[in-house]
Design an enzyme around this catalytic site. Structure first.
Site, short mmCIF file in Angstrom:
data_model
loop_
_atom_site.label_atom_id
_atom_site.label_comp_id
_atom_site.label_asym_id
_atom_site.label_seq_id
_atom_site.Cartn_x
_atom_site.Cartn_y
_atom_site.Cartn_z
N GLU A 247 95.09 -33.99 5.04
CA GLU A 247 94.31 -32.91 5.66
C GLU A 247 94.05 -31.83 4.63
OE1 GLU A 247 96.53 -31.30 8.95
OE2 GLU A 247 96.76 -33.26 9.88
N LYS A 249 94.39 -28.49 2.92
CA LYS A 249 95.41 -27.43 3.01
C LYS A 249 94.70 -26.10 2.81
CE LYS A 249 99.94 -25.96 1.49
NZ LYS A 249 99.68 -24.54 1.58
N ARG A 254 99.24 -19.22 9.09
CA ARG A 254 99.62 -20.12 10.16
C ARG A 254 99.58 -19.40 11.49
NH1 ARG A 254 103.37 -24.58 9.39
NH2 ARG A 254 103.20 -25.92 11.23
N ARG A 268 103.77 -17.63 11.68
CA ARG A 268 104.80 -18.59 11.29
C ARG A 268 106.20 -17.99 11.48
NH1 ARG A 268 104.71 -21.84 5.55
NH2 ARG A 268 106.88 -21.63 5.07
N GLU A 298 95.67 -22.97 11.42
CA GLU A 298 95.58 -22.01 10.33
C GLU A 298 94.31 -21.17 10.55
OE1 GLU A 298 97.95 -22.19 7.79
OE2 GLU A 298 97.01 -21.26 6.03
N PHE A 339 95.26 -28.04 13.71
CA PHE A 339 95.68 -29.34 13.20
C PHE A 339 96.76 -30.01 14.03
CE2 PHE A 339 97.49 -26.07 10.29
CZ PHE A 339 98.81 -26.16 10.66
N LYS A 421 103.22 -31.31 1.05
CA LYS A 421 102.05 -30.56 0.60
C LYS A 421 101.81 -30.88 -0.87
CE LYS A 421 105.12 -26.66 -0.02
NZ LYS A 421 105.63 -25.43 0.53
P1 AMP Z 1 103.37 -23.48 1.93
O1 AMP Z 1 103.09 -22.12 2.52
O2 AMP Z 1 102.83 -23.66 0.56
O3 AMP Z 1 104.79 -23.91 2.13
O4 AMP Z 1 102.54 -24.54 2.81
C1 AMP Z 1 102.71 -24.66 4.18
C2 AMP Z 1 101.66 -23.86 4.92
O5 AMP Z 1 100.36 -24.38 4.67
C3 AMP Z 1 101.76 -23.95 6.42
O6 AMP Z 1 102.74 -23.08 6.94
C4 AMP Z 1 100.38 -23.58 6.88
O7 AMP Z 1 100.28 -22.17 7.02
C5 AMP Z 1 99.49 -23.97 5.72
N1 AMP Z 1 98.55 -25.06 6.01
C6 AMP Z 1 97.27 -25.08 5.58
N2 AMP Z 1 96.64 -26.19 5.98
C7 AMP Z 1 97.52 -26.90 6.72
C8 AMP Z 1 97.46 -28.16 7.40
N3 AMP Z 1 96.37 -28.90 7.40
N4 AMP Z 1 98.61 -28.57 8.03
C9 AMP Z 1 99.72 -27.84 8.04
N5 AMP Z 1 99.84 -26.66 7.40
C10 AMP Z 1 98.76 -26.18 6.74
#
Ligand code: AMP
Length: 561
Positions: A247, A249, A254, A268, A298, A339, A421
């Site tokens: 998907e 990112k 969030r 979040r 998001e 999502f 991720k």
């Molecule tokens: P990180 O903040 O780098 O740990 O990445 C996780 C965050 O990416 C999640 O908490 C979401 O806010 C964001 N995010 C963006 N796109 C997505 C997606 N398709 N699925 C889940 N999380 C996503």
């Protein structure tokens, strides 16, 4: 239960820093708390009066507490203030002064846990003019019937400064111990309810059987599912199996959108931001067709003219904003990307596989580009197609991709191998240190923040400040060594900042390059970190140029694929 019984527990907790001992103290105590009181007791142990996700705030200033202590103790404001300055702790001030007064008044009403929490909760109902007296009365009522130790903890709780070292982890362990339950199951129950008060109440009423029955409740937030980092598509395939769901990112924030009677929006961290985002409420109300639900997604800042996404900073201003909300909605529009769905039309979907949840989401959502869409996805077992999707996502201005196991359930609040991720990993840059700053506190004797520049012809242009990656002690370059390297190069000193001859070249890692007016290059590295020294083998001529930075900025794409 009388509040003094809880205070005795606080006092015991203060005596030890050992987690196990603290767990035992709380576990033993909880065994004897009744079902009707355990919820409040858990909140008070955690130093709160509302559940974690509740947006109500006690909102009392130290000044006002000072006034109450003065009127309840009969001491002048000046005297209370003097003692406050000496001790630095209004709780202790209350303890000392109330004690003096107590010795004069003999009759004292018994203070119950219920009364304490009720009065403190009421404080949050009054805001604005003319409410000060009401607040003072509520607190005075508590202080007037409390002994010295009770006063201290009441004041600390009101100021949200209870420091007896009780974390949510400790409450989890103590509940598991008190009720002979599995720590994992207690945590799972918390991740679904976000409320150890409620978990405790259920345990008290129905024992460990209750934990299995805990389900989601639309209207209260669930902990978000989290992702672990992957270095490549290959690694993700290995960890998550094939095929997997890729998907976009997105670089927004969030949101969990929950509908019971009304629609609520949580971050979040489970903060209620419904008021700040009437646009999200509207998009969802108009386009998600289900009686009740919990959605995950998001919110991304959106440029209506170019139809492109804007970086997170643009939308971040909206999260804390409490006034001129509609102006902000207009100025910083968002597109909501959904999502996931974990509850819909009375059905708990948390244990359903991702593919099923996505199907439900597609079934209840009407997509309206620019307002509400489902996050772009690709289910594939083909590495080439996956890499193409990743690049497409980066070209669209996203952070990278999320990679999700199609069979995985929604595991609330945990980093598990269900989601990964993959972000764009960028070439580190060789940059020269041009300025440095002395640190604060124990770092005051060292230069601890370093401004770094790239080259543009004969000029040097700043691109950011690095502090991370350098150590206080131990292996690797320390602040002390860096300070020794830079001291002989100082050309000018102004208070804490020094300008140095451009000689020390360092390799700098970062997550992204952003446009920024703060530095002379017009760019800033996001999350820069020191990787290693380069000046022994590199000269000033060989550092990265502004052209390199522009190029990376324009094509922030992966190196590792
Ligand atoms: P990180 O903040 O780098 O740990 O990445 C996780 C965050 O990416 C999640 O908490 C979401 O806010 C964001 N995010 C963006 N796109 C997505 C997606 N398709 N699925 C889940 N999380 C996503």
């Amino acid at each position: 239960m009388n509040y003094i019984e809880l205070v005795r527990v606080y006092l015991e907790l203060e005596k030890t820093t050992k987690k196990l001992e603290k767990t035992d103290i709380i576990a033993n105590f909880l065994k004897h708390v009744s079902g009707s009181e355990i919820k409040d007791v858990i909140y008070l142990l955690e130093g709160r009066v509302f559940p974690e996700y509740d947006e109500r705030k006690i909102g009392m200033s130290s000044r006002l507490i000072l006034k109450v202590i003065s009127s309840s103790s009969g001491d002048s404001i000046n005297d209370v203030e003097k003692l406050w300055k000496e001790t630095g702790d209004l709780g202790k001030v209350a303890e000392q002064l109330m004690n003096k007064r107590k010795q004069m008044t003999l009759a004292k009403k018994e203070l119950t846990v219920k009364k304490v929490i009720e009065n403190i909760r009421k404080l949050s109902q009054f805001t604005g003019h003319g409410t000060v007296d009401k607040k003072i009365n509520l607190i005075s009522e508590l202080l007037n019937s409390s002994g010295q130790e009770e006063s201290r903890f009441i004041v600390a709780t009101i100021l949200e400064e209870l420091r007896v070292g009780v974390s949510t982890g400790l409450i989890r362990d103590a509940l598991a111990k008190a009720f002979d339950a599995d720590v994992e199951n207690v945590e799972r129950a918390y991740n679904l309810t976000t409320d150890y008060g409620e978990v405790a109440e259920l345990l008290k009423e129905n024992g460990i059987k209750a934990l299995e029955k805990i389900s989601l409740k639309p209207g209260t937030p669930v902990k978000s599912m989290l992702a672990v980092l992957s270095e490549s598509v290959e690694e993700a395939f290995e960890a998550l199996g094939k095929p997997t769901q890729f998907e976009y990112k997105l670089d927004g924030f969030r949101v969990q959108i929950s509908k019971d009677k009304d629609i609520k929006v949580f971050t979040r961290n489970l903060e209620d931001v419904t008021k700040q985002f009437p646009d999200i409420v509207k998009f969802v109300k108009e386009n998600v067709k289900a009686k009740n639900f919990i959605l995950d997604g998001e919110a991304v800042a959106y440029d209506k003219k170019t139809k492109k996404y804007l970086p997170f900073q643009t939308i971040s201003q909206r999260i804390k904003r409490k006034y001129d909300i509609y102006e902000m909605v207009k100025k910083f529009p968002i597109e909501l990307n959904l999502f996931d769905v974990v509850y819909s039309n009375g059905r708990n979907l948390i244990n359903e596989p991702l593919l099923e949840r996505r199907k439900v989401l597609e079934g209840i959502t009407k997509q309206v580009p620019g307002k509400i869409i489902l996050t772009k996805k690709l289910v594939t077992d083909d590495e080439k197609k996956a890499i193409k999707f990743f690049e497409e996502s980066l070209n669209a201005g996203n952070e990278g991709v999320m990679i999700k196991n199609i069979d995985s359930t929604y595991v609330a609040g945990r980093y598990v191998n269900g989601w990964m991720k993959l972000k764009n990993i960028l070439e580190p840059l060789d940059l020269v240190i041009v300025k440095a700053e002395y640190g604060e506190g124990k770092r005051a004797k060292w230069l601890s923040s370093f401004t770094i520049s790239c080259k543009s012809g004969n000029e040097l242009l700043e691109v950011g400040k690095v502090g991370t990656g350098i150590k206080e002690k131990g292996e690797g370059l320390t602040y002390n060594e860096m300070t020794k390297l830079l001291k002989p190069l100082i050309m000018h000193e102004d208070d804490k900042e020094v300008i140095v001859k451009p000689k020390i070249i360092i390799e700098v890692g970062y997550e992204e390059i952003q446009k920024s007016p703060s530095y002379s290059s017009g760019y800033a590295l996001r999350f820069p970190r020191y990787l290693r020294r380069r000046d022994p083998e590199k000269s000033l001529n060989e550092i990265n140029t502004i052209k390199d930075i522009e190029k990376i900025y324009n094509s922030q794409r992966a190196k590792k694929l």
